[in-house]
Design an enzyme around this catalytic site. Sequence first.
Site, PDB file in Angstrom:
ATOM      1  N   HIS A   1       6.723 -14.379   2.327  1.00 38.24           N
ATOM      2  CA  HIS A   1       7.819 -13.430   2.524  1.00 38.24           C
ATOM      3  C   HIS A   1       9.126 -14.167   2.334  1.00 38.24           C
ATOM      4  CE1 HIS A   1      10.356 -10.345   4.351  1.00 38.24           C
ATOM      5  NE2 HIS A   1       9.344  -9.524   4.243  1.00 38.24           N
TER       6      HIS A   1
ATOM      7  N   ASP B   1       2.215  -6.276   4.289  1.00 36.63           N
ATOM      8  CA  ASP B   1       1.381  -5.568   3.315  1.00 36.63           C
ATOM      9  C   ASP B   1      -0.100  -5.928   3.428  1.00 36.63           C
ATOM     10  OD1 ASP B   1       3.566  -4.254   1.919  1.00 36.63           O
ATOM     11  OD2 ASP B   1       4.098  -6.255   1.209  1.00 36.63           O
TER      12      ASP B   1
END
Length: 379
Positions: A261, A315
């Site tokens: 991320h 996700d």
Amino acid sequence: MAQKELVPGLAGVPAAESAISYIDGAAGILQYRGYRIEELAVESTFEETAWLLMEGELPTAAQLESFRKELGQHRELPSPLVSMLHDMPKDAHPMAVLQAAVAALGACEPRVPFGDEAAFRGAWLRLLSAVPSIVATHERFRRGQDPISPDPTLSTAGNFLLQLTGDRPSKIAERILDCALVLHADHTMNASTFAARVVYGTQADPYASICGGVGALSGPLHGGANERVLASLQSIGSVEAVDAWAQDQFANKGKIMGFGHRVYSVKDPRSHALQSLAVKLFDELGSTPIYDVALKLEQVVVDRLGDKGIHPNVDFFSGIVYSKLGIPTDQFTPIFAIARTAGWMAHLHEQMQDNKLYRPGQVYVGVAERPYVPIGERG
């Protein structure tokens, strides 16, 4: 004149002051208005969270009851929009349909003058209520089914599942989707929030601005990543195949979706919460082999890349949860948009308070000034 320093992707460059959400990527902290996301996901609801993001405080019991009633009254879609959803190509991606539908919704609704608080609040209620109805109605139509009328007494999550499936959801399914909406409601100045604020900064209306957010969210490097995570896990097939699949990705420098991320160097706190939701869901509805594949892949990737700050992001587990709820893979990102509409609208309201048109500079790398050559003299 000296060139300005280029910051690719504006990484880390502050674009606005905001009191809505806060991230400490090194510590794995995400807060909405000062409240830790883990606590909100367990104790709160999506409606409470949407109120918190917009109003700055959690609602009282009376405020929440009134807010839920207002949301329930705004779920019915205008007939021209329903007709448009019916006529959309069955193979169109739901995010393209959603973006077009939000624009169409704006065309059906009263004008929202920039700075008009009452009109803005009306748009806030309409979008929070109508976006889930849009997603569910489109899904019904492309299955060849009739749309389901909304139930104003249900929560946002419960009504969405009703309109999607035609059946009243179980308590566990409603609660888990509700938690997922809380977890996805805001995430500071991400790509889609920035896009929405840029559009709104031109004094466009909220519907056009949310279209900008939906467009940014549709990209595979943003909201579309959860679809690719599930596809990867399904392609691996079994726990026994994980090691070989991962080693092939490492050797060929392939991207393993659901890991890493831009702001977190530890495991995404939303991923922790979604993993807990998945366990509860499987306890209630039965486990799924793909979850075991995910756990094994997490172990392999973190063992190899964890010291480089590569850990599961939001996700990684969201697609597994949505799939278990019977939601089609290409509807994962529209559900992300249902949740993120709460954050987008809070950011638009914040933008409205002290609006400045976004106009970033650039570093020019083109040809230097040169004389014009008439067309007859060009070789």
